[in-house]
Design a protein around this motif. Structure first.
Motif, PDB file in Angstrom:
ATOM      1  N   ALA A 197       3.612  21.848  28.391  1.00 46.10           N
ATOM      2  CA  ALA A 197       4.615  20.927  28.920  1.00 46.10           C
ATOM      3  C   ALA A 197       5.911  21.049  28.127  1.00 46.10           C
ATOM      4  O   ALA A 197       5.914  21.433  26.950  1.00 46.10           O
ATOM      5  CB  ALA A 197       4.086  19.493  28.863  1.00 46.10           C
ATOM      6  N   ASP A 198       7.021  20.716  28.772  1.00 37.94           N
ATOM      7  CA  ASP A 198       8.293  20.644  28.050  1.00 37.94           C
ATOM      8  C   ASP A 198       8.379  19.354  27.242  1.00 37.94           C
ATOM      9  O   ASP A 198       8.920  19.326  26.141  1.00 37.94           O
ATOM     10  CB  ASP A 198       9.461  20.710  29.040  1.00 37.94           C
ATOM     11  N   ARG A 199       7.839  18.297  27.831  1.00 37.25           N
ATOM     12  CA  ARG A 199       7.855  16.983  27.168  1.00 37.25           C
ATOM     13  C   ARG A 199       6.491  16.334  27.401  1.00 37.25           C
ATOM     14  O   ARG A 199       5.994  16.311  28.515  1.00 37.25           O
ATOM     15  CB  ARG A 199       8.960  16.106  27.745  1.00 37.25           C
ATOM     16  N   LEU A 200       5.895  15.793  26.335  1.00 35.02           N
ATOM     17  CA  LEU A 200       4.579  15.164  26.439  1.00 35.02           C
ATOM     18  C   LEU A 200       4.640  13.720  25.991  1.00 35.02           C
ATOM     19  O   LEU A 200       5.108  13.413  24.888  1.00 35.02           O
ATOM     20  CB  LEU A 200       3.552  15.911  25.580  1.00 35.02           C
ATOM     21  N   LEU A 201       4.147  12.838  26.853  1.00 32.57           N
ATOM     22  CA  LEU A 201       3.914  11.441  26.499  1.00 32.57           C
ATOM     23  C   LEU A 201       2.400  11.282  26.412  1.00 32.57           C
ATOM     24  O   LEU A 201       1.707  11.308  27.431  1.00 32.57           O
ATOM     25  CB  LEU A 201       4.498  10.501  27.554  1.00 32.57           C
ATOM     26  N   LEU A 202       1.897  11.152  25.201  1.00 31.94           N
ATOM     27  CA  LEU A 202       0.451  11.123  24.972  1.00 31.94           C
ATOM     28  C   LEU A 202      -0.015   9.691  24.784  1.00 31.94           C
ATOM     29  O   LEU A 202       0.433   8.990  23.862  1.00 31.94           O
ATOM     30  CB  LEU A 202       0.109  11.963  23.732  1.00 31.94           C
ATOM     31  N   MET A 203      -0.909   9.242  25.659  1.00 34.27           N
ATOM     32  CA  MET A 203      -1.438   7.890  25.581  1.00 34.27           C
ATOM     33  C   MET A 203      -2.648   7.854  24.649  1.00 34.27           C
ATOM     34  O   MET A 203      -3.171   8.891  24.239  1.00 34.27           O
ATOM     35  CB  MET A 203      -1.811   7.403  26.978  1.00 34.27           C
ATOM     36  N   GLU A 204      -3.091   6.667  24.304  1.00 34.43           N
ATOM     37  CA  GLU A 204      -4.265   6.514  23.442  1.00 34.43           C
ATOM     38  C   GLU A 204      -5.520   6.948  24.193  1.00 34.43           C
ATOM     39  O   GLU A 204      -5.575   6.938  25.423  1.00 34.43           O
ATOM     40  CB  GLU A 204      -4.410   5.059  22.983  1.00 34.43           C
ATOM     41  N   ILE A 205      -6.543   7.331  23.458  1.00 34.36           N
ATOM     42  CA  ILE A 205      -7.789   7.816  24.053  1.00 34.36           C
ATOM     43  C   ILE A 205      -8.460   6.696  24.845  1.00 34.36           C
ATOM     44  O   ILE A 205      -8.607   5.569  24.357  1.00 34.36           O
ATOM     45  CB  ILE A 205      -8.743   8.337  22.959  1.00 34.36           C
ATOM     46  N   TYR A 206      -8.878   7.027  26.065  1.00 36.16           N
ATOM     47  CA  TYR A 206      -9.637   6.078  26.872  1.00 36.16           C
ATOM     48  C   TYR A 206     -11.115   6.209  26.487  1.00 36.16           C
ATOM     49  O   TYR A 206     -11.714   7.266  26.662  1.00 36.16           O
ATOM     50  CB  TYR A 206      -9.455   6.382  28.355  1.00 36.16           C
ATOM     51  N   PRO A 207     -11.740   5.164  25.973  1.00 37.52           N
ATOM     52  CA  PRO A 207     -13.077   5.313  25.390  1.00 37.52           C
ATOM     53  C   PRO A 207     -14.211   5.328  26.397  1.00 37.52           C
ATOM     54  O   PRO A 207     -15.284   5.873  26.096  1.00 37.52           O
ATOM     55  CB  PRO A 207     -13.190   4.090  24.475  1.00 37.52           C
ATOM     56  N   ALA A 208     -14.008   4.711  27.586  1.00 31.79           N
ATOM     57  CA  ALA A 208     -15.100   4.559  28.565  1.00 31.79           C
ATOM     58  C   ALA A 208     -16.311   3.936  27.877  1.00 31.79           C
ATOM     59  O   ALA A 208     -16.235   2.839  27.341  1.00 31.79           O
ATOM     60  CB  ALA A 208     -15.432   5.894  29.228  1.00 31.79           C
ATOM     61  N   ARG A 209     -17.419   4.682  27.830  1.00 25.98           N
ATOM     62  CA  ARG A 209     -18.684   4.150  27.305  1.00 25.98           C
ATOM     63  C   ARG A 209     -18.819   4.305  25.800  1.00 25.98           C
ATOM     64  O   ARG A 209     -19.829   3.924  25.224  1.00 25.98           O
ATOM     65  CB  ARG A 209     -19.839   4.889  27.989  1.00 25.98           C
ATOM     66  N   GLU A 210     -17.820   4.911  25.111  1.00 17.64           N
ATOM     67  CA  GLU A 210     -17.993   5.345  23.729  1.00 17.64           C
ATOM     68  C   GLU A 210     -17.369   4.401  22.704  1.00 17.64           C
ATOM     69  O   GLU A 210     -16.428   3.659  22.990  1.00 17.64           O
ATOM     70  CB  GLU A 210     -17.389   6.740  23.545  1.00 17.64           C
ATOM     71  N   LYS A 211     -17.899   4.496  21.494  1.00 14.90           N
ATOM     72  CA  LYS A 211     -17.305   3.845  20.331  1.00 14.90           C
ATOM     73  C   LYS A 211     -16.338   4.825  19.670  1.00 14.90           C
ATOM     74  O   LYS A 211     -16.479   6.043  19.800  1.00 14.90           O
ATOM     75  CB  LYS A 211     -18.391   3.441  19.323  1.00 14.90           C
ATOM     76  N   ALA A 212     -15.373   4.284  18.943  1.00 16.38           N
ATOM     77  CA  ALA A 212     -14.394   5.136  18.263  1.00 16.38           C
ATOM     78  C   ALA A 212     -15.071   6.028  17.224  1.00 16.38           C
ATOM     79  O   ALA A 212     -16.080   5.659  16.622  1.00 16.38           O
ATOM     80  CB  ALA A 212     -13.332   4.267  17.601  1.00 16.38           C
ATOM     81  N   ILE A 213     -14.500   7.230  17.038  1.00 15.56           N
ATOM     82  CA  ILE A 213     -14.974   8.166  16.024  1.00 15.56           C
ATOM     83  C   ILE A 213     -13.882   8.296  14.958  1.00 15.56           C
ATOM     84  O   ILE A 213     -12.735   8.616  15.296  1.00 15.56           O
ATOM     85  CB  ILE A 213     -15.271   9.553  16.636  1.00 15.56           C
TER      86      ILE A 213
END
Length: 447
Positions: free
Chosen positions: A373-389
């Protein structure tokens, strides 16, 4: 299960679960369910008379439930799940239900780590266009029917369904035609390594009926005891040649390995990956005795699937595309298609990573593909069923990405950031809840 069963869905708002809920509701069953959050899918179900609640509360479960259909996305510590287990109500997974359905007529089961929703929707459209008696369960909203399900009757000749590799669900199916679009490393939290995933796909292929056929990409190494047909661009049984874009359409010819011409085709989808998807559907429909002229006409009228290279808005100044891609290979295929279609436009990509484990397992691959991409807007990780690592964050991923402009973008900031940027080509991408922003972004671009 009979026509008067009281069926309760745990996770009724999922794309696959909602299709089954609609199916059984139309068949005359009493259907209700729980989901974590309201969505356009749950709103549609409620409009159709299905009772849904959004609190994990056993007291809200209707009385006299005969059967519970469960999605693997429901956490093991769910209060409702524990309550229902203690009541000794029969609980089965969604895949088991599809497995039962698949045994009662000729089923087309579409598997693969990428492409299965588009191939399922395409095959469904072509068979429906040809007037086949059928039902279908699609893992997305097919635009031609504005739905994720076609509900036939007891005389159905064919049922088309997605074969989900997550949790080895597809091993419940008994297809007449099995399609495998791709096998790229994914769901390693389930399989452990890529070899175990490949072996599971081989087992899926071997579930095909003795008189059936396995149809797979020539780029997939698939060992199976069943008859097989391949499709692709290089050395397959069914080949696409002379692929090009003309008059805003993708056009190509189809020939057999022996050189027999099967005609010229055109479609409203873009990208070589979608030509592959079309070949899979064409090959399956030929096997089901659909006339080539009908396939050709049907393909030209296929409008696509929501969130699969979905051109949401386009005018003289801006184009907005929304896509479900959430694996590096999917991202690469989509961005290549975007670049091919709009080679001179600056690309702004909004990406929401899906799952901590997937981000961990493919951190470097994500960084490489997102750098296109020329420009990236990166959002936070969507966890769904998971706990943070620990250590697996969007910030850690951002550090590895090499595109010209990049930043972390919080959900509440997204619209303001886009308003300031005034992008000429924007792509939103991800499998989490980024789709909730699509209508808002459309409104912003139109204003």
């Amino acid at each position: 299960m009979n026509k008067t069963s009281n069926i309760y869905f745990l996770g009724i708002g999922g794309i696959g679960m909602s299709a089954l809920a609609r199916y059984f509701h139309k068949k005359g069953n009493i259907v209700s369910g729980y989901d974590k959050t309201p969505s356009p899918l749950t709103a549609k179900l409620e409009e159709e008379g299905i009772l849904i609640h959004y609190e994990d509360n056993p007291e809200l479960i209707p009385d006299n439930v005969d059967l519970v259909i469960l999605t693997p996305a429901i956490p093991r510590d769910s209060l409702e799940l524990e309550f229902l287990r203690n009541k000794n109500v029969r609980i089965i997974k969604r895949a088991e239900v599809l497995g039962e359905i698949s045994r009662h007529c000729k089923s087309v089961a579409v598997g693969g780590t990428h492409g299965k929703t588009t191939v399922t929707a395409l095959t469904t459209h072509l068979l429906n266009f040809a007037g086949k008696r059928m039902s279908a369960f699609v893992g997305g909203i097919a635009k031609n029917i504005n739905s994720n399900v076609i509900i036939g009757d007891e005389n159905d000749e064919i049922v088309v369904m997605e074969a989900d590799e997550f949790d080895r669900s597809f091993l419940q199916l008994t297809p007449y035609i099995s399609i495998v679009t791709s096998i790229d490393a994914d769901h390693l939290d389930i399989y452990g390594d890529e070899q175990q995933l490949v072996e599971a796909f081989c087992q899926f292929a071997d579930k095909t009926m003795d008189d059936g056929v396995v149809i797979h990409s020539e780029y997939v190494e698939l060992k199976t005891e069943r008859k097989s047909l391949t499709y692709g661009f290089d050395d397959a049984d069914v080949l696409a040649k002379d692929v090009r874009i003309e008059d805003s359409l993708t056009k190509f010819s189809v020939v057999t390995k022996e050189g027999l011409c099967l005609g010229d085709y055109e479609m409203q989808l873009y990208g070589r990956h979608n030509v592959m998807n079309a070949l899979a559907a064409i090959t399956a429909c030929m096997r089901l005795s659909v006339n080539l002229s009908v396939i050709r006409e049907g393909l030209a009228t296929f409008k696509g699937v929501q969130r699969r290279f979905d051109i949401r808005y386009k005018d003289d100044k801006v184009c907005y595309i929304d896509d479900y891609a959430h694996h590096p290979e999917e991202i690469l295929a989509t961005l290549k298609a975007v670049r091919n279609l709009f080679p001179d436009k600056e690309l702004t990509l909004v990406f929401q990573p899906h799952l901590y484990t997937r981000t961990r397992d493919f951190m470097n691959e994500f960084a490489e593909t997102l750098s296109l991409a020329d420009r990236l807007l990166l959002m936070e990780i969507y966890p769904a069923r998971e706990k943070a690592i620990p250590g697996i964050t969007s910030s850690a991923l951002l550090e590895k990405i090499m595109c010209k402009e990049k930043q972390i973008c919080q959900k509440e900031e997204l619209l303001d950031v886009l308003k300031n940027i005034k992008p000429e080509l924007i792509v939103t991408m991800g499998a989490g809840d980024i789709d909730r922003f699509v209508p808002q972004i459309e409104t912003l671009l139109k204003s």
